[in-house]
Design an enzyme around this catalytic site. Structure first.
Site, PDB file in Angstrom:
ATOM      1  N   HIS A 198       0.826  -1.214   0.000  1.00  0.00           N
ATOM      2  CA  HIS A 198       0.000   0.000   0.000  1.00  0.00           C
ATOM      3  C   HIS A 198       0.852   1.251   0.000  1.00  0.00           C
ATOM      4  O   HIS A 198       0.438   2.296  -0.505  1.00  0.00           O
ATOM      5  CB  HIS A 198      -0.988  -0.030   1.165  1.00  0.00           C
ATOM      6  CG  HIS A 198      -2.132  -0.935   0.865  1.00  0.00           C
ATOM      7  ND1 HIS A 198      -2.188  -2.226   1.311  1.00  0.00           N
ATOM      8  CD2 HIS A 198      -3.219  -0.740   0.082  1.00  0.00           C
ATOM      9  CE1 HIS A 198      -3.284  -2.783   0.831  1.00  0.00           C
ATOM     10  NE2 HIS A 198      -3.923  -1.915   0.088  1.00  0.00           N
ATOM     11  N   GLU A 440     -10.477 -11.267  -4.502  1.00  0.00           N
ATOM     12  CA  GLU A 440      -9.044 -11.130  -4.232  1.00  0.00           C
ATOM     13  C   GLU A 440      -8.496 -12.295  -3.424  1.00  0.00           C
ATOM     14  O   GLU A 440      -7.343 -12.303  -3.020  1.00  0.00           O
ATOM     15  CB  GLU A 440      -8.744  -9.792  -3.554  1.00  0.00           C
ATOM     16  CG  GLU A 440      -9.583  -9.447  -2.365  1.00  0.00           C
ATOM     17  CD  GLU A 440      -9.311  -8.033  -1.821  1.00  0.00           C
ATOM     18  OE1 GLU A 440      -8.340  -7.383  -2.249  1.00  0.00           O
ATOM     19  OE2 GLU A 440     -10.075  -7.581  -0.953  1.00  0.00           O
ATOM     20  N   ASP A 464      -4.064  -8.375  -4.073  1.00  0.00           N
ATOM     21  CA  ASP A 464      -4.186  -9.458  -3.102  1.00  0.00           C
ATOM     22  C   ASP A 464      -4.350 -10.810  -3.773  1.00  0.00           C
ATOM     23  O   ASP A 464      -3.865 -11.814  -3.261  1.00  0.00           O
ATOM     24  CB  ASP A 464      -5.366  -9.192  -2.160  1.00  0.00           C
ATOM     25  CG  ASP A 464      -4.960  -8.215  -1.077  1.00  0.00           C
ATOM     26  OD1 ASP A 464      -3.890  -8.419  -0.481  1.00  0.00           O
ATOM     27  OD2 ASP A 464      -5.684  -7.238  -0.842  1.00  0.00           O
ATOM     28  N   CYS A 511      -9.696  -3.708 -10.270  1.00  0.00           N
ATOM     29  CA  CYS A 511      -9.176  -2.498  -9.625  1.00  0.00           C
ATOM     30  C   CYS A 511      -7.796  -2.714  -9.001  1.00  0.00           C
ATOM     31  O   CYS A 511      -7.308  -1.861  -8.273  1.00  0.00           O
ATOM     32  CB  CYS A 511     -10.162  -1.975  -8.586  1.00  0.00           C
ATOM     33  SG  CYS A 511     -10.355  -3.077  -7.189  1.00  0.00           S
TER      34      CYS A 511
HETATM   35  C1  PEP Z   1      -6.245  -5.341  -4.460  1.00  0.00           C
HETATM   36  O1  PEP Z   1      -6.028  -6.154  -3.563  1.00  0.00           O
HETATM   37  O2  PEP Z   1      -5.953  -5.535  -5.646  1.00  0.00           O
HETATM   38  C2  PEP Z   1      -6.867  -4.044  -4.167  1.00  0.00           C
HETATM   39  C3  PEP Z   1      -7.222  -3.227  -5.130  1.00  0.00           C
HETATM   40  O3  PEP Z   1      -7.011  -3.693  -2.875  1.00  0.00           O
HETATM   41  P1  PEP Z   1      -5.826  -3.237  -1.912  1.00  0.00           P
HETATM   42  O4  PEP Z   1      -4.626  -2.957  -2.768  1.00  0.00           O
HETATM   43  O5  PEP Z   1      -6.310  -2.049  -1.188  1.00  0.00           O
HETATM   44  O6  PEP Z   1      -5.642  -4.422  -1.020  1.00  0.00           O
HETATM   45 MG    MG Z   2      -6.942  -5.924  -1.644  1.00  0.00          MG
END
Ligand code: PEP
Ligand code: MG
Length: 589
Positions: A198, A440, A464, A511
């Site tokens: 993140h 995910e 994820d 996403c």
């Molecule tokens: C993901 O896991 O791809 C996602 C978009 O969520 P995050 O990166 O916030 O875990």
């Molecule tokens: Mg995620």
């Protein structure tokens, strides 16, 4: 690590966000509070050691009073919490016992405070009362504040750094990174962290270069060393020789010209050469990012990671505070849709203020919807704020980390209860909003058809999905080589999810960061995806790629991908097939 005679040193890490920056190093040391030493204090020095402790308490208390003063007095219960802290500074248990321990054990104030706070913590944890158990957190915070004054640790507030520097840190949490002020921080590098952690996602949206997972950068770099950060190649150069500096200055200028060139066309529609229109949306962490989402030509927010607000506040916000933010966001984006994802804390977004429990495997722990279902009040507060904000614009509700049907059934129960409560309270809200889940976790891919019968849309979270299907911690630099978006296993899972969504007639979005990397675009289009949400900084380059491609040809090419057994084969194929249109990338030498 490689070092030349003149002292130039190259350290290889992992690309956190692209681009090049050159500047002076600024070491962010947050370790001070953790490195406490024990030393004896002679009888005659005990009074001055106690005075030192009292002095640290007074300073910490004064700081705390200033924080309370600066707050909005509408904060109700949260203000009470801060006022409770005020009392704890002079509480008999912490304050009185620490003084007693200094004089009885003849030890330094830091060690005495650490000893007492550990004892108090374990005492509270054994009490069979959830409220008191939760107060452990308050004690940890208060004693940390006193401790930082005792050890003289700089409690560096990233937001307050006002020099044009490059941050060098052992680790930066996503919340730390989101505090970066662009006028001062040119880029950052960290010892820890992995691809698509993140922290790297925040760096990308800030458009500052970063290199993570450097191992021992904080040990090898000194304050004011000159650094070159090459975020695109994932390397840093410490104290570069003149010709290296010159070469990178040129590269930096080329990269910036290239970025400006692409951004110029970001308002054009994302349509392939054969006329297929794609929907490109932005992933955002803060409401303020709406501006850059719009500038980059996003057709809405495909993912709003709501946890950053909680992490920044270091407490759980109230329903009204959340409503204010969500309303602002939907009104700014209206009529474009905003997908609000419910709280996804823990995993790599741990914050001891929000959940003081340490887990051996945080990525596999009480994260996201699992945390929310265990903490129904917190969850319901957020759901109510989202439903209320939906009266002001176009909202979609997205639930992270769903791993089985039971979880979405439970989520719906909490949602229905929240709706009934809002009706009872006579609040204005809108309950007719699409409900979706993140795909995910591999079990959700396998159960995609069943899950589809409970929801209106899926959003594939590849960050994820890759982590959990390849069994690698996305923040761990040592396994970053296995973080492969184009791994055949990952591609098969995307296809399974696509097929399930098609069969059940629900919408499918992607996403994860995979959607923002141009090399993946031929594959995603080839698999049939038309809704992509990404870091807004990636939209222009992805759009350019889409505008130079042929959707039908991508579909034909994608069939070949399933004959490949390795990631390497897929990458080689794409690089060859799409050589003319893949974006420019300088290779390091
Ligand atoms: C993901 O896991 O791809 C996602 C978009 O969520 P995050 O990166 O916030 O875990
Ligand atoms: Mg995620």
């Amino acid at each position: 690590m490689n070092e030349t005679l003149s002292g130039q040193m190259t350290i290889r890490g992992i690309s956190g966000s692209p681009g090049i920056c050159i500047g002076k190093a600024y070491i962010v040391d947050r370790e001070g509070v953790n490195l406490i030493k024990r030393y004896p204090v002679s009888e005659s020095m005990v009074p001055s050691e106690i005075a030192r402790f009292k002095n640290a308490v007074t300073k910490a208390k004064n700081d705390h009073a200033k924080v309370i003063e600066s707050l909005d007095h509408d904060l109700g219960e949260n203000l009470n919490i801060l006022e409770t802290h005020m009392v704890l500074f002079k509480d008999k248990m912490l304050y009185g016992k620490t003084i007693e321990t200094i004089s009885r054990d003849k030890i330094n104030a830091e060690w005495a405070l650490r000893k007492v706070s550990t004892q108090v913590k374990s005492m509270f944890q054994q009490i069979d009362d959830q409220y008191l158990k939760d107060r452990v957190n308050d004690i940890v915070q208060v004693s940390d504040k006193i401790m930082s004054h005792l050890v003289g640790a700089q409690d560096i507030k990233i937001r307050d750094i006002n020099k044009r520097v490059i941050l060098v840190a052992h680790d930066l949490s996503p919340a730390d990174a989101s505090q970066i002020q662009l006028e001062s921080i040119k880029g950052f590098v960290t010892d820890r962290g992995g691809k698509n952690s993140h922290t790297s996602i925040v760096a990308k949206s800030l458009k500052i270069p970063s290199v993570l997972g450097l191992g021992r950068a904080t040990v090898s770099i000194n304050n004011d060393d000159i650094l070159i950060v090459d975020g695109s190649s994932g390397i840093i150069i410490v104290n570069p020789e003149e010709d290296t500096l010159f070469k990178y200055e040129e590269r930096m200028a080329r990269f910036e010209a290239y970025r400006a060139d692409i951004e110029r066309d970001s308002h054009l529609p994302a349509v392939t050469r054969d006329g297929i229109s794609l929907n490109l949306m932005a992933n955002i962490e803060l409401v303020e990012e709406v501006v850059s989402a719009k500038d980059n030509g996003a057709n809405g927010v495909g993912l709003f990671r709501t946890e950053f607000l909680y992490l920044d506040l270091k407490r759980f916000p109230t329903e009204d505070e959340l409503l204010k933010k969500y309303k602002e966001l939907v009104e700014l984006m209206n009529p474009e849709p905003v997908t609000i994802r419910t709280l996804d804390i823990n995993g790599d977004k741990v914050n001891p203020y929000l959940d003081p429990v340490e887990e051996a495997n945080p990525a596999l722990g009480l994260r996201a919807v699992r945390f929310c279902l265990e903490n129904e009040d917190i969850f319901s507060t957020q759901l109510k704020a989202i439903l209320r904000a939906a009266a002001f614009g176009n909202i979609k509700l997205l639930i992270p980390m769903i791993s089985c049907v039971e979880e979405i059934v439970r989520v719906k129960k909490v949602l229905n209860k929240a709706i009934l409560e809002l009706e009872d309270e006579d609040k204005i809200f809108n309950k007719d909003i699409p409900l979706g889940i993140m795909i995910e976790v591999p079990s959700a891919v396998i159960m995609a058809e069943e899950l589809a019968t409970h929801v209106d849309f899926f959003s594939i979270g590849t960050n994820d999905l890759i982590q959990y299907s390849m069994a690698i911690d996305r923040s761990n630099r040592r396994v970053a080589h296995l973080y492969q978006a184009l791994n055949p296993a990952v591609l098969k899972m995307i296809k399974m999810t696509y097929d399930a969504a098609q069969k059940k007639g629900i919408e499918l979005v992607m996403c994860g960061e995979m959607a923002g990397d141009p090399i993946n675009i031929p594959v995603l289009l080839g698999l049939g995806l038309t809704n992509l949400s990404m870091n807004s900084a990636s939209i222009p380059v992805v759009k350019k790629m889409i505008r130079s491609m042929d959707f039908n040809l991508a579909g034909k090419n994608a069939k070949k991908l399933f004959e490949f057994q390795t990631t390497e084969e897929t990458i080689t194929f794409i690089q060859k097939e799409y050589k003319e249109i893949l974006p420019y990338r300088e290779t390091e030498d």
